[in-house]
Design a protein around this motif. Sequence first.
Motif, PDB file in Angstrom:
ATOM      1  N   LYS A   1       0.849  -1.187   0.000  1.00 62.99           N
ATOM      2  CA  LYS A   1       0.000   0.000   0.000  1.00 62.99           C
ATOM      3  C   LYS A   1       0.886   1.239   0.000  1.00 62.99           C
ATOM      4  O   LYS A   1       2.006   1.206   0.508  1.00 62.99           O
ATOM      5  CB  LYS A   1      -0.911  -0.016   1.234  1.00 62.99           C
ATOM      6  N   PRO A   2       0.400   2.357  -0.542  1.00 64.36           N
ATOM      7  CA  PRO A   2      -0.896   2.549  -1.202  1.00 64.36           C
ATOM      8  C   PRO A   2      -0.976   1.809  -2.530  1.00 64.36           C
ATOM      9  O   PRO A   2       0.006   1.225  -2.991  1.00 64.36           O
ATOM     10  CB  PRO A   2      -0.958   4.060  -1.401  1.00 64.36           C
ATOM     11  N   ASP A   3      -2.157   1.863  -3.141  1.00 65.81           N
ATOM     12  CA  ASP A   3      -2.341   1.184  -4.416  1.00 65.81           C
ATOM     13  C   ASP A   3      -1.661   1.961  -5.541  1.00 65.81           C
ATOM     14  O   ASP A   3      -0.968   2.964  -5.296  1.00 65.81           O
ATOM     15  CB  ASP A   3      -3.826   0.957  -4.695  1.00 65.81           C
ATOM     16  N   ALA A   4      -1.851   1.528  -6.757  1.00 72.44           N
ATOM     17  CA  ALA A   4      -1.174   2.150  -7.896  1.00 72.44           C
ATOM     18  C   ALA A   4      -1.563   3.604  -8.109  1.00 72.44           C
ATOM     19  O   ALA A   4      -0.811   4.379  -8.711  1.00 72.44           O
ATOM     20  CB  ALA A   4      -1.463   1.349  -9.163  1.00 72.44           C
ATOM     21  N   ALA A   5      -2.724   4.005  -7.595  1.00 70.93           N
ATOM     22  CA  ALA A   5      -3.177   5.387  -7.737  1.00 70.93           C
ATOM     23  C   ALA A   5      -2.967   6.205  -6.462  1.00 70.93           C
ATOM     24  O   ALA A   5      -3.419   7.338  -6.375  1.00 70.93           O
ATOM     25  CB  ALA A   5      -4.653   5.413  -8.135  1.00 70.93           C
ATOM     26  N   GLY A   6      -2.306   5.612  -5.470  1.00 77.72           N
ATOM     27  CA  GLY A   6      -1.992   6.341  -4.245  1.00 77.72           C
ATOM     28  C   GLY A   6      -3.033   6.250  -3.153  1.00 77.72           C
ATOM     29  O   GLY A   6      -2.960   6.986  -2.162  1.00 77.72           O
ATOM     30  N   ASP A   7      -3.993   5.329  -3.280  1.00 76.52           N
ATOM     31  CA  ASP A   7      -5.063   5.170  -2.297  1.00 76.52           C
ATOM     32  C   ASP A   7      -4.703   4.060  -1.315  1.00 76.52           C
ATOM     33  O   ASP A   7      -4.605   2.891  -1.696  1.00 76.52           O
ATOM     34  CB  ASP A   7      -6.371   4.840  -3.017  1.00 76.52           C
ATOM     35  N   ALA A   8      -4.534   4.417  -0.062  1.00 78.63           N
ATOM     36  CA  ALA A   8      -4.124   3.440   0.953  1.00 78.63           C
ATOM     37  C   ALA A   8      -5.290   2.610   1.477  1.00 78.63           C
ATOM     38  O   ALA A   8      -5.085   1.691   2.276  1.00 78.63           O
ATOM     39  CB  ALA A   8      -3.444   4.156   2.120  1.00 78.63           C
ATOM     40  N   THR A   9      -6.525   2.897   1.040  1.00 80.94           N
ATOM     41  CA  THR A   9      -7.684   2.130   1.522  1.00 80.94           C
ATOM     42  C   THR A   9      -8.016   0.926   0.626  1.00 80.94           C
ATOM     43  O   THR A   9      -8.830   0.089   1.013  1.00 80.94           O
ATOM     44  CB  THR A   9      -8.940   3.027   1.612  1.00 80.94           C
ATOM     45  N   THR A  10      -7.405   0.846  -0.536  1.00 82.86           N
ATOM     46  CA  THR A  10      -7.700  -0.253  -1.454  1.00 82.86           C
ATOM     47  C   THR A  10      -7.132  -1.561  -0.915  1.00 82.86           C
ATOM     48  O   THR A  10      -5.936  -1.643  -0.626  1.00 82.86           O
ATOM     49  CB  THR A  10      -7.086   0.026  -2.841  1.00 82.86           C
ATOM     50  N   PRO A  11      -7.954  -2.593  -0.768  1.00 87.14           N
ATOM     51  CA  PRO A  11      -7.447  -3.882  -0.278  1.00 87.14           C
ATOM     52  C   PRO A  11      -6.438  -4.495  -1.249  1.00 87.14           C
ATOM     53  O   PRO A  11      -6.687  -4.545  -2.461  1.00 87.14           O
ATOM     54  CB  PRO A  11      -8.701  -4.754  -0.183  1.00 87.14           C
ATOM     55  N   THR A  12      -5.311  -4.921  -0.724  1.00 82.65           N
ATOM     56  CA  THR A  12      -4.351  -5.654  -1.549  1.00 82.65           C
ATOM     57  C   THR A  12      -4.927  -7.022  -1.909  1.00 82.65           C
ATOM     58  O   THR A  12      -5.928  -7.467  -1.330  1.00 82.65           O
ATOM     59  CB  THR A  12      -3.034  -5.852  -0.799  1.00 82.65           C
ATOM     60  N   VAL A  13      -4.286  -7.696  -2.840  1.00 83.96           N
ATOM     61  CA  VAL A  13      -4.725  -9.049  -3.182  1.00 83.96           C
ATOM     62  C   VAL A  13      -4.632  -9.947  -1.954  1.00 83.96           C
ATOM     63  O   VAL A  13      -5.515 -10.778  -1.704  1.00 83.96           O
ATOM     64  CB  VAL A  13      -3.884  -9.609  -4.348  1.00 83.96           C
ATOM     65  N   THR A  14      -3.584  -9.769  -1.174  1.00 79.42           N
ATOM     66  CA  THR A  14      -3.421 -10.541   0.064  1.00 79.42           C
ATOM     67  C   THR A  14      -4.587 -10.298   1.011  1.00 79.42           C
ATOM     68  O   THR A  14      -5.152 -11.237   1.591  1.00 79.42           O
ATOM     69  CB  THR A  14      -2.102 -10.161   0.748  1.00 79.42           C
ATOM     70  N   GLU A  15      -4.985  -9.043   1.161  1.00 77.62           N
ATOM     71  CA  GLU A  15      -6.106  -8.706   2.045  1.00 77.62           C
ATOM     72  C   GLU A  15      -7.432  -9.213   1.494  1.00 77.62           C
ATOM     73  O   GLU A  15      -8.337  -9.587   2.259  1.00 77.62           O
ATOM     74  CB  GLU A  15      -6.159  -7.202   2.266  1.00 77.62           C
ATOM     75  N   GLN A  16      -7.572  -9.246   0.180  1.00 80.33           N
ATOM     76  CA  GLN A  16      -8.787  -9.807  -0.418  1.00 80.33           C
ATOM     77  C   GLN A  16      -8.937 -11.278  -0.031  1.00 80.33           C
ATOM     78  O   GLN A  16     -10.026 -11.739   0.328  1.00 80.33           O
ATOM     79  CB  GLN A  16      -8.722  -9.671  -1.940  1.00 80.33           C
ATOM     80  N   ILE A  17      -7.828 -12.003  -0.093  1.00 75.79           N
ATOM     81  CA  ILE A  17      -7.854 -13.416   0.287  1.00 75.79           C
ATOM     82  C   ILE A  17      -8.121 -13.553   1.784  1.00 75.79           C
ATOM     83  O   ILE A  17      -8.885 -14.429   2.207  1.00 75.79           O
ATOM     84  CB  ILE A  17      -6.534 -14.099  -0.120  1.00 75.79           C
ATOM     85  N   ASP A  18      -7.516 -12.668   2.579  1.00 73.97           N
ATOM     86  CA  ASP A  18      -7.790 -12.659   4.024  1.00 73.97           C
ATOM     87  C   ASP A  18      -9.284 -12.569   4.287  1.00 73.97           C
ATOM     88  O   ASP A  18      -9.834 -13.287   5.141  1.00 73.97           O
ATOM     89  CB  ASP A  18      -7.112 -11.461   4.697  1.00 73.97           C
TER      90      ASP A  18
END
Length: 317
Positions: free
Chosen positions: A97-114
């Motif tokens: 994080k942050p994501d590709a656009a600079g947003d730190a709230t976007t769930p990573t792929v790891t967090e999606q699996i979590d």
Amino acid sequence: MAANWMRRTALVALGASAALLAACGSSTTESALKPERFIAFGDAFSDLGQKGARYTVNDGSVNNWVAQLSSRYGKTLTPSTAGGLSFAIGNARVNTKPDAAGDATTPTVTEQIDRFLASGRFATNDVVLINAGQSEVIAGMAAFRAGQKTAADTVAAARKSGQDLAAQVRRLVTAGAKYVVVTGTYDLGRSPWAKAIDQQSLLSDISSRFNEGLLVDIVDLGANVLYVDSAYYVNLYTGLPSTYSFDNAITPVCTSVDANNGIGIGSNQVNALLCNTSTLLAGANQDRYVFADSVHLTPSAHRQFGNYAYDRLRLRW
């Protein structure tokens, strides 16, 4: 020495890819697998509308590859924000994080699996779809252009991110997923964005190193994992467009300019998340274009890749 190392690692990745492809088999018998559910994790390439729209032309059609693949089995996959099992979201990175656009709230792929594993488990005939890489390439190029990383560091970081995705694929298998379909990133050196910023070579290198890191680290998972090569398929789109009923593999068909840095390539760029049939080039037939914006594909490109993935999955299991 550097050139020799690159040749050696490229050969290793090629061997890994070949091993996974060999695991697909060559049988022409009817598929024995009857998927119970499809579950998806990833970035914009697999996002089915977490923010109310998809990163393509939002025309109401089956306009994303995972939707196309699941529909071929008579299944409907919807975003997790609507209570569905597609957790993929635009700009998501593997575990950064942050994501590709600079947003730190976007769930990573790891967090999606979590999130899935916290409340669910895999059924015997579930098919898991997982992708990543595009956001890593975009974020890496942004860091390079800002002078935060050298080209060599950017390439090395992409390979590490590919290995990180491989770790998540392995995690899915360990958690009980028997059928996992994975793809990395297409070659962003072929994108309109690459040409616009004159970085075709570096973007190709970053893209291929991500896929290399992924492939090498999942080569032993052939019993449960099918690699579907989006880089190969988009290379065909851009190299032989007429073969796939495309006239234009260079220009984005959308005109939906985003004042913000919505897809990570800068402000005031066309963003397919904002694109629909009223925001297309005048007189354009969207089905004849490969790219919706400078990095994301059109519905036709998605559907054709989804059909390719379906054929590969049906032959494999």
